[in-house]
Design an enzyme around this catalytic site. Structure first.
Site, PDB file in Angstrom:
ATOM      1  N   SER A 298       0.812  -1.227   0.000  1.00 34.18           N
ATOM      2  CA  SER A 298       0.000   0.000   0.000  1.00 34.18           C
ATOM      3  C   SER A 298       0.843   1.274   0.000  1.00 34.18           C
ATOM      4  O   SER A 298       0.313   2.345  -0.276  1.00 34.18           O
ATOM      5  CB  SER A 298      -0.961   0.003   1.184  1.00 34.18           C
ATOM      6  OG  SER A 298      -0.280   0.298   2.368  1.00 34.18           O
TER       7      SER A 298
ATOM      8  N   LYS B 278       1.051   4.534   6.660  1.00 35.62           N
ATOM      9  CA  LYS B 278       0.273   5.373   5.746  1.00 35.62           C
ATOM     10  C   LYS B 278       0.849   6.785   5.776  1.00 35.62           C
ATOM     11  O   LYS B 278       1.582   7.157   6.684  1.00 35.62           O
ATOM     12  CB  LYS B 278      -1.206   5.435   6.192  1.00 35.62           C
ATOM     13  CG  LYS B 278      -1.915   4.098   6.276  1.00 35.62           C
ATOM     14  CD  LYS B 278      -2.276   3.530   4.934  1.00 35.62           C
ATOM     15  CE  LYS B 278      -2.918   2.147   5.078  1.00 35.62           C
ATOM     16  NZ  LYS B 278      -2.996   1.412   3.846  1.00 35.62           N
TER      17      LYS B 278
END
Lengths: 53, 199
Positions: free
Chosen positions: B64, B100
Site C-alpha cells: 500500500s 500510511k
C-alpha cells in the site's frame, strides 16, 4: 601470608608460590654444591688455611 | 605414603613456569570472552530498549505504500515527533501495524475527485510520491473535514490502499499512532532518508 589468604589462594597463585620456592631451592642447592666443592678442595690441600669456608 | 618423597618428585621451576603461563593465558582468554559476551549482551539490551522506547523498528508488509516503501523493507520510526502533512506514520489498526501517509490534519478539508486528484483546503495537492492517481476504495462524502485529534491518512499506492477514504477505516485517532517513519534501515541499496526517496 595469613591462613585466610592461603585458603583463598587460587591455583595460579599456588603454582606461582611453588615456582618461586622451587627456584630458591635450586639456587640453594647450587650454592650448597659449590660450597661443598670448596670445602673438599680446602681439605685436600695440605697446609692451606680454611679461612674461606 | 606420600607421593612426593624427594625434590626429584617435584616438578622443575621451568615446568612450574610453563604451567603458570598456561593457566594465566587460559584465565585471560576466558576473561576476554566473558567481557566480550557481556558487552554484546548490554549492547543488545540497550538496542532493544532504545527500539522499544524511542525508535521502534517496523517491517513493511504489503504494497500500500509503493513506490516509496515496498514489502519486507525495514524502517525506523520516531515516537517523539508530531506528524505533519506529508509524513509517513506507523499506526495501529485492528491490532495490526500499518504505514500510511498523513494527507490532512485536524480542521483540514479534503476533496478527492473521481480520478484521484487530491484537493487540500481548496488547493490541488502536489504528490510526487504517488505513481498512479486513483480514487481507490472510497465511500466517504467529499468535501470531508477532519475532526479534532484525528489524522486523514492514505497509502501512496492509491489503487490498492485501504485507508481514511474508506469509512470503516476512518481517520486515525492520536492514540493509534506509533510514530513518524524517519529512516529506512533495509535494504541498503535504497535511500535511507525518506525525503531522498520522494517521501
Amino acid at each position: 601470608m595469613t591462613d585466610k589468604e592461603l585458603r583463598k589462594a587460587k591455583k595460579d597463585e599456588l603454582i606461582e608460590m611453588l615456582y618461586f620456592l622451587r627456584k630458591e631451592v635450586d639456587e640453594l642447592k647450587e650454592e650448597n654444591t659449590a660450597l661443598r666443592a670448596k670445602l673438599l678442595i680446602g681439605e685436600s690441600v695440605p697446609g692451606k688455611d680454611n679461612e674461606q669456608i | 605414603m606420600n607421593r612426593f618423597n624427594s625434590l626429584e618428585d617435584i616438578p622443575s621451576a621451568d615446568q612450574f613456569k610453563r604451567e603458570l603461563n598456561r593457566i594465566r593465558y587460559k584465565k585471560g582468554f576466558f576473561k576476554t570472552l566473558k567481557s566480550t559476551v557481556s558487552s554484546l549482551a548490554v549492547t543488545a539490551a540497550a538496542a532493544i530498549i532504545l527500539s522499544e522506547v524511542f525508535l521502534p523498528v517496523v517491517r513493511v508488509t504489503g504494497s500500500s505504500m509503493e513506490p516509496v516503501l515496498s514489502n519486507s523493507q525495514i524502517v525506523l520510526c520516531n515516537k517523539f515527533r508530531t506528524a505533519e502533512r506529508g509524513d509517513i506514520i506507523a499506526l495501529y489498526y485492528n491490532k495490526k501495524l500499518l504505514l500510511k501517509r498523513v494527507i490532512a490534519v485536524a480542521g483540514d478539508t479534503i476533496d478527492i475527485d473521481e480520478n484521484g486528484a487530491v484537493k487540500l483546503n481548496g488547493e490541488i495537492l502536489d504528490e510526487p510520491y504517488v505513481s498512479v492517481q486513483a480514487l481507490g476504495e472510497c465511500d466517504i462524502e467529499f468535501p470531508y473535514t477532519v475532526k479534532k485529534n484525528r489524522w486523514f491518512v492514505m497509502g501512496d499506492n492509491r489503487e490498492l490502499s485501504v485507508d481514511s477514504r474508506y469509512s470503516a477505516f476512518g481517520c486515525v485517532p492520536d492514540e493509534n499512532i506509533l510514530g513518524v517513519v524517519e529512516f529506512r534501515l533495509l535494504p541498503f541499496d535504497q535511500p535511507h532518508f525518506l525525503e531522498d526517496a520522494g517521501g
